[in-house]
Design a protein around this motif. Sequence first.
Motif, PDB file in Angstrom:
ATOM      1  N   LEU A 105       0.843  -1.192   0.000  1.00 32.04           N
ATOM      2  CA  LEU A 105       0.000   0.000   0.000  1.00 32.04           C
ATOM      3  C   LEU A 105       0.881   1.245   0.000  1.00 32.04           C
ATOM      4  N   LEU A 106       0.814   2.017  -1.084  1.00 33.39           N
ATOM      5  CA  LEU A 106       1.644   3.214  -1.225  1.00 33.39           C
ATOM      6  C   LEU A 106       0.795   4.452  -0.947  1.00 33.39           C
ATOM      7  N   TRP A 146       0.159  16.615  -5.029  1.00 33.32           N
ATOM      8  CA  TRP A 146       0.362  15.186  -4.891  1.00 33.32           C
ATOM      9  C   TRP A 146       1.748  14.706  -5.287  1.00 33.32           C
ATOM     10  N   LEU A 147       2.535  15.527  -5.964  1.00 35.78           N
ATOM     11  CA  LEU A 147       3.894  15.115  -6.325  1.00 35.78           C
ATOM     12  C   LEU A 147       4.913  15.747  -5.382  1.00 35.78           C
ATOM     13  N   GLY A 148       5.858  14.940  -4.926  1.00 38.83           N
ATOM     14  CA  GLY A 148       6.908  15.424  -4.038  1.00 38.83           C
ATOM     15  C   GLY A 148       8.051  16.068  -4.799  1.00 38.83           C
ATOM     16  N   PRO A 149       9.065  16.534  -4.081  1.00 41.44           N
ATOM     17  CA  PRO A 149      10.162  17.287  -4.702  1.00 41.44           C
ATOM     18  C   PRO A 149      11.032  16.457  -5.636  1.00 41.44           C
ATOM     19  N   ALA A 307       7.306  11.501   3.480  1.00 39.43           N
ATOM     20  CA  ALA A 307       7.532  12.663   4.345  1.00 39.43           C
ATOM     21  C   ALA A 307       6.962  13.945   3.753  1.00 39.43           C
ATOM     22  N   HIS A 308       6.807  14.011   2.428  1.00 42.92           N
ATOM     23  CA  HIS A 308       6.325  15.229   1.778  1.00 42.92           C
ATOM     24  C   HIS A 308       4.857  15.127   1.378  1.00 42.92           C
ATOM     25  N   ASP A 309       4.168  14.140   1.923  1.00 41.07           N
ATOM     26  CA  ASP A 309       2.741  13.959   1.667  1.00 41.07           C
ATOM     27  C   ASP A 309       1.937  14.687   2.740  1.00 41.07           C
ATOM     28  N   ALA A 335       9.829  10.926  -0.205  1.00 40.47           N
ATOM     29  CA  ALA A 335       8.623  10.728  -1.013  1.00 40.47           C
ATOM     30  C   ALA A 335       7.520  11.733  -0.720  1.00 40.47           C
ATOM     31  N   GLY A 336       6.752  12.017  -1.770  1.00 36.15           N
ATOM     32  CA  GLY A 336       5.490  12.728  -1.639  1.00 36.15           C
ATOM     33  C   GLY A 336       4.366  11.711  -1.613  1.00 36.15           C
ATOM     34  N   HIS A 337       3.293  12.000  -2.372  1.00 36.59           N
ATOM     35  CA  HIS A 337       2.142  11.114  -2.354  1.00 36.59           C
ATOM     36  C   HIS A 337       2.231   9.991  -3.390  1.00 36.59           C
ATOM     37  N   LEU A 338       3.071  10.162  -4.397  1.00 36.29           N
ATOM     38  CA  LEU A 338       3.139   9.197  -5.493  1.00 36.29           C
ATOM     39  C   LEU A 338       4.577   8.707  -5.695  1.00 36.29           C
TER      40      LEU A 338
END
Length: 359
Positions: A105-106, A146-149, A307-309, A335-338
Motif C-alpha cells: 500500500l503506497l 500530490w507530487l513530491g520534490p 515525508a512530503h505527503d 517521497a510525496g504522495h506518489l
Amino acid sequence: MTLAYDVSGHGPAVLLLHSTVCDRHMWDPQMPALTGAGYQVVRCDLSGYGDSPVPDGPFDNVQDVADLLDSLGIERLAVVGASGGGRVALEFAARWPARVSALALLCSAMRGHEPSVELRKFGAQEDALLEAGDVAGATELNVNLWLGPEADEATRSKVRMMQRHAFEVQLAVDATAAQSEVAQAQAEAESAQAQAQAQAKAPAPAPAQGAQAQAAEAEAAQAQAAHAQAVHEQAAHAQAATTAEPAEKAELAPAQSATDRQLAANAELATSQPTAEAEADAQQGATEDGGVDLSSIVAPALVVSGAHDLPDFEEIAVHLAGVLPHARHLHLDWAGHLPSLERPDLTNALLVSFLANPS
C-alpha cells in the motif's frame, strides 16, 4: 462493469491499482521491473479513469476488480495499490482474504478516515476552481499537491495529463446528466401549459354552480397557469445552462473533488454504492455498519508513507500497520504522495524485494 486493463509478463500474478489522481499508466515505470523479476502484471483503470467509462448506474470498484480477475482466471495474487487504489486493494483483501498473497500500500487512502484541515482546505480550493470552470487550474493544483520534490518535469507532465483526463470524463458525464434534466423539465413544462390551455378553453360553469364554485374553479385555473409558467421558466434556465460556456457548466455540475476521490472511504458516494449482489458476495470482510473488517486480512502487508505527503496518509499508514495482522510501516523521507512516479528506481527495488519475501 468491464474495466480497461492490460497484462504483461509470466509468473505469479501481481495486480496494480492506480491512484485516483492518475490511471493505470502511472505504473509504466514499474512494468519492466516487475515483469523482469518474473511476474505476470495486471493493471486496470478503475471506473471513470483512463479508458474505463463511468457506468450509467451504481457500481462497486472492488467487485469490478474481482470480476476482472475472474475473467482472467487469476485466483490468487499479490496486490499493489496507490492512494485511492490502496483503498480498493484493502477492501479486496478484506472481502477475499484467501485470494491475496501479499499487499503493498503506497500512501493509501482508507474508508472511515477523517480528513485533516489541510486536506479539507485543498478540497475547497479545488471545488472553487472547478466551479469557476478553471479545469486547468484545478489540474495544476493537484499536480503541485500530490507530487513530491523528487518528481521531474516529465513526471509532472504525465500526472497533469492523467488528472486532466479524469476531470474531463467526469464533467462530460455531468453535462449528459444536465441535458437529461433539461429534457425532463421541458416535457413537464409542455404538459403543464397544455393543461392550462385546456382549462382556459373549458366551457363556463353552469349558473347552478353558484358563485363560490365558480370562484374556486377560477382560482384553480390561475394556479395551473402559474405552475405552467414556473415549469417553463425552469426548463428555459436548464436549457441555457447546457448551452452555456464551460465555466457556467462547471458551476452547475462540478467534477468530483480530489478530496472525495482520494478519501471516498469517508462517505459512500452515490456513484460507488455496492450493488445488492456485490454485498451478498462480499459478506466476508464486512462489518455490521457497512465498513470493512481489516482484521480479516491475512496477507503480509507493506504500508508506505511519504515525508512530503499530507499528514493524513502517514496517519493512515500508522493505523494500518497497527491493525493489519501482518504489516509493517515504511516511511520514506524523500517521497510525496506518489513515490512510484517520483522515484521509480527506489520504488521498484522496494516492491521487487517485498514481493520476493513478503513475510
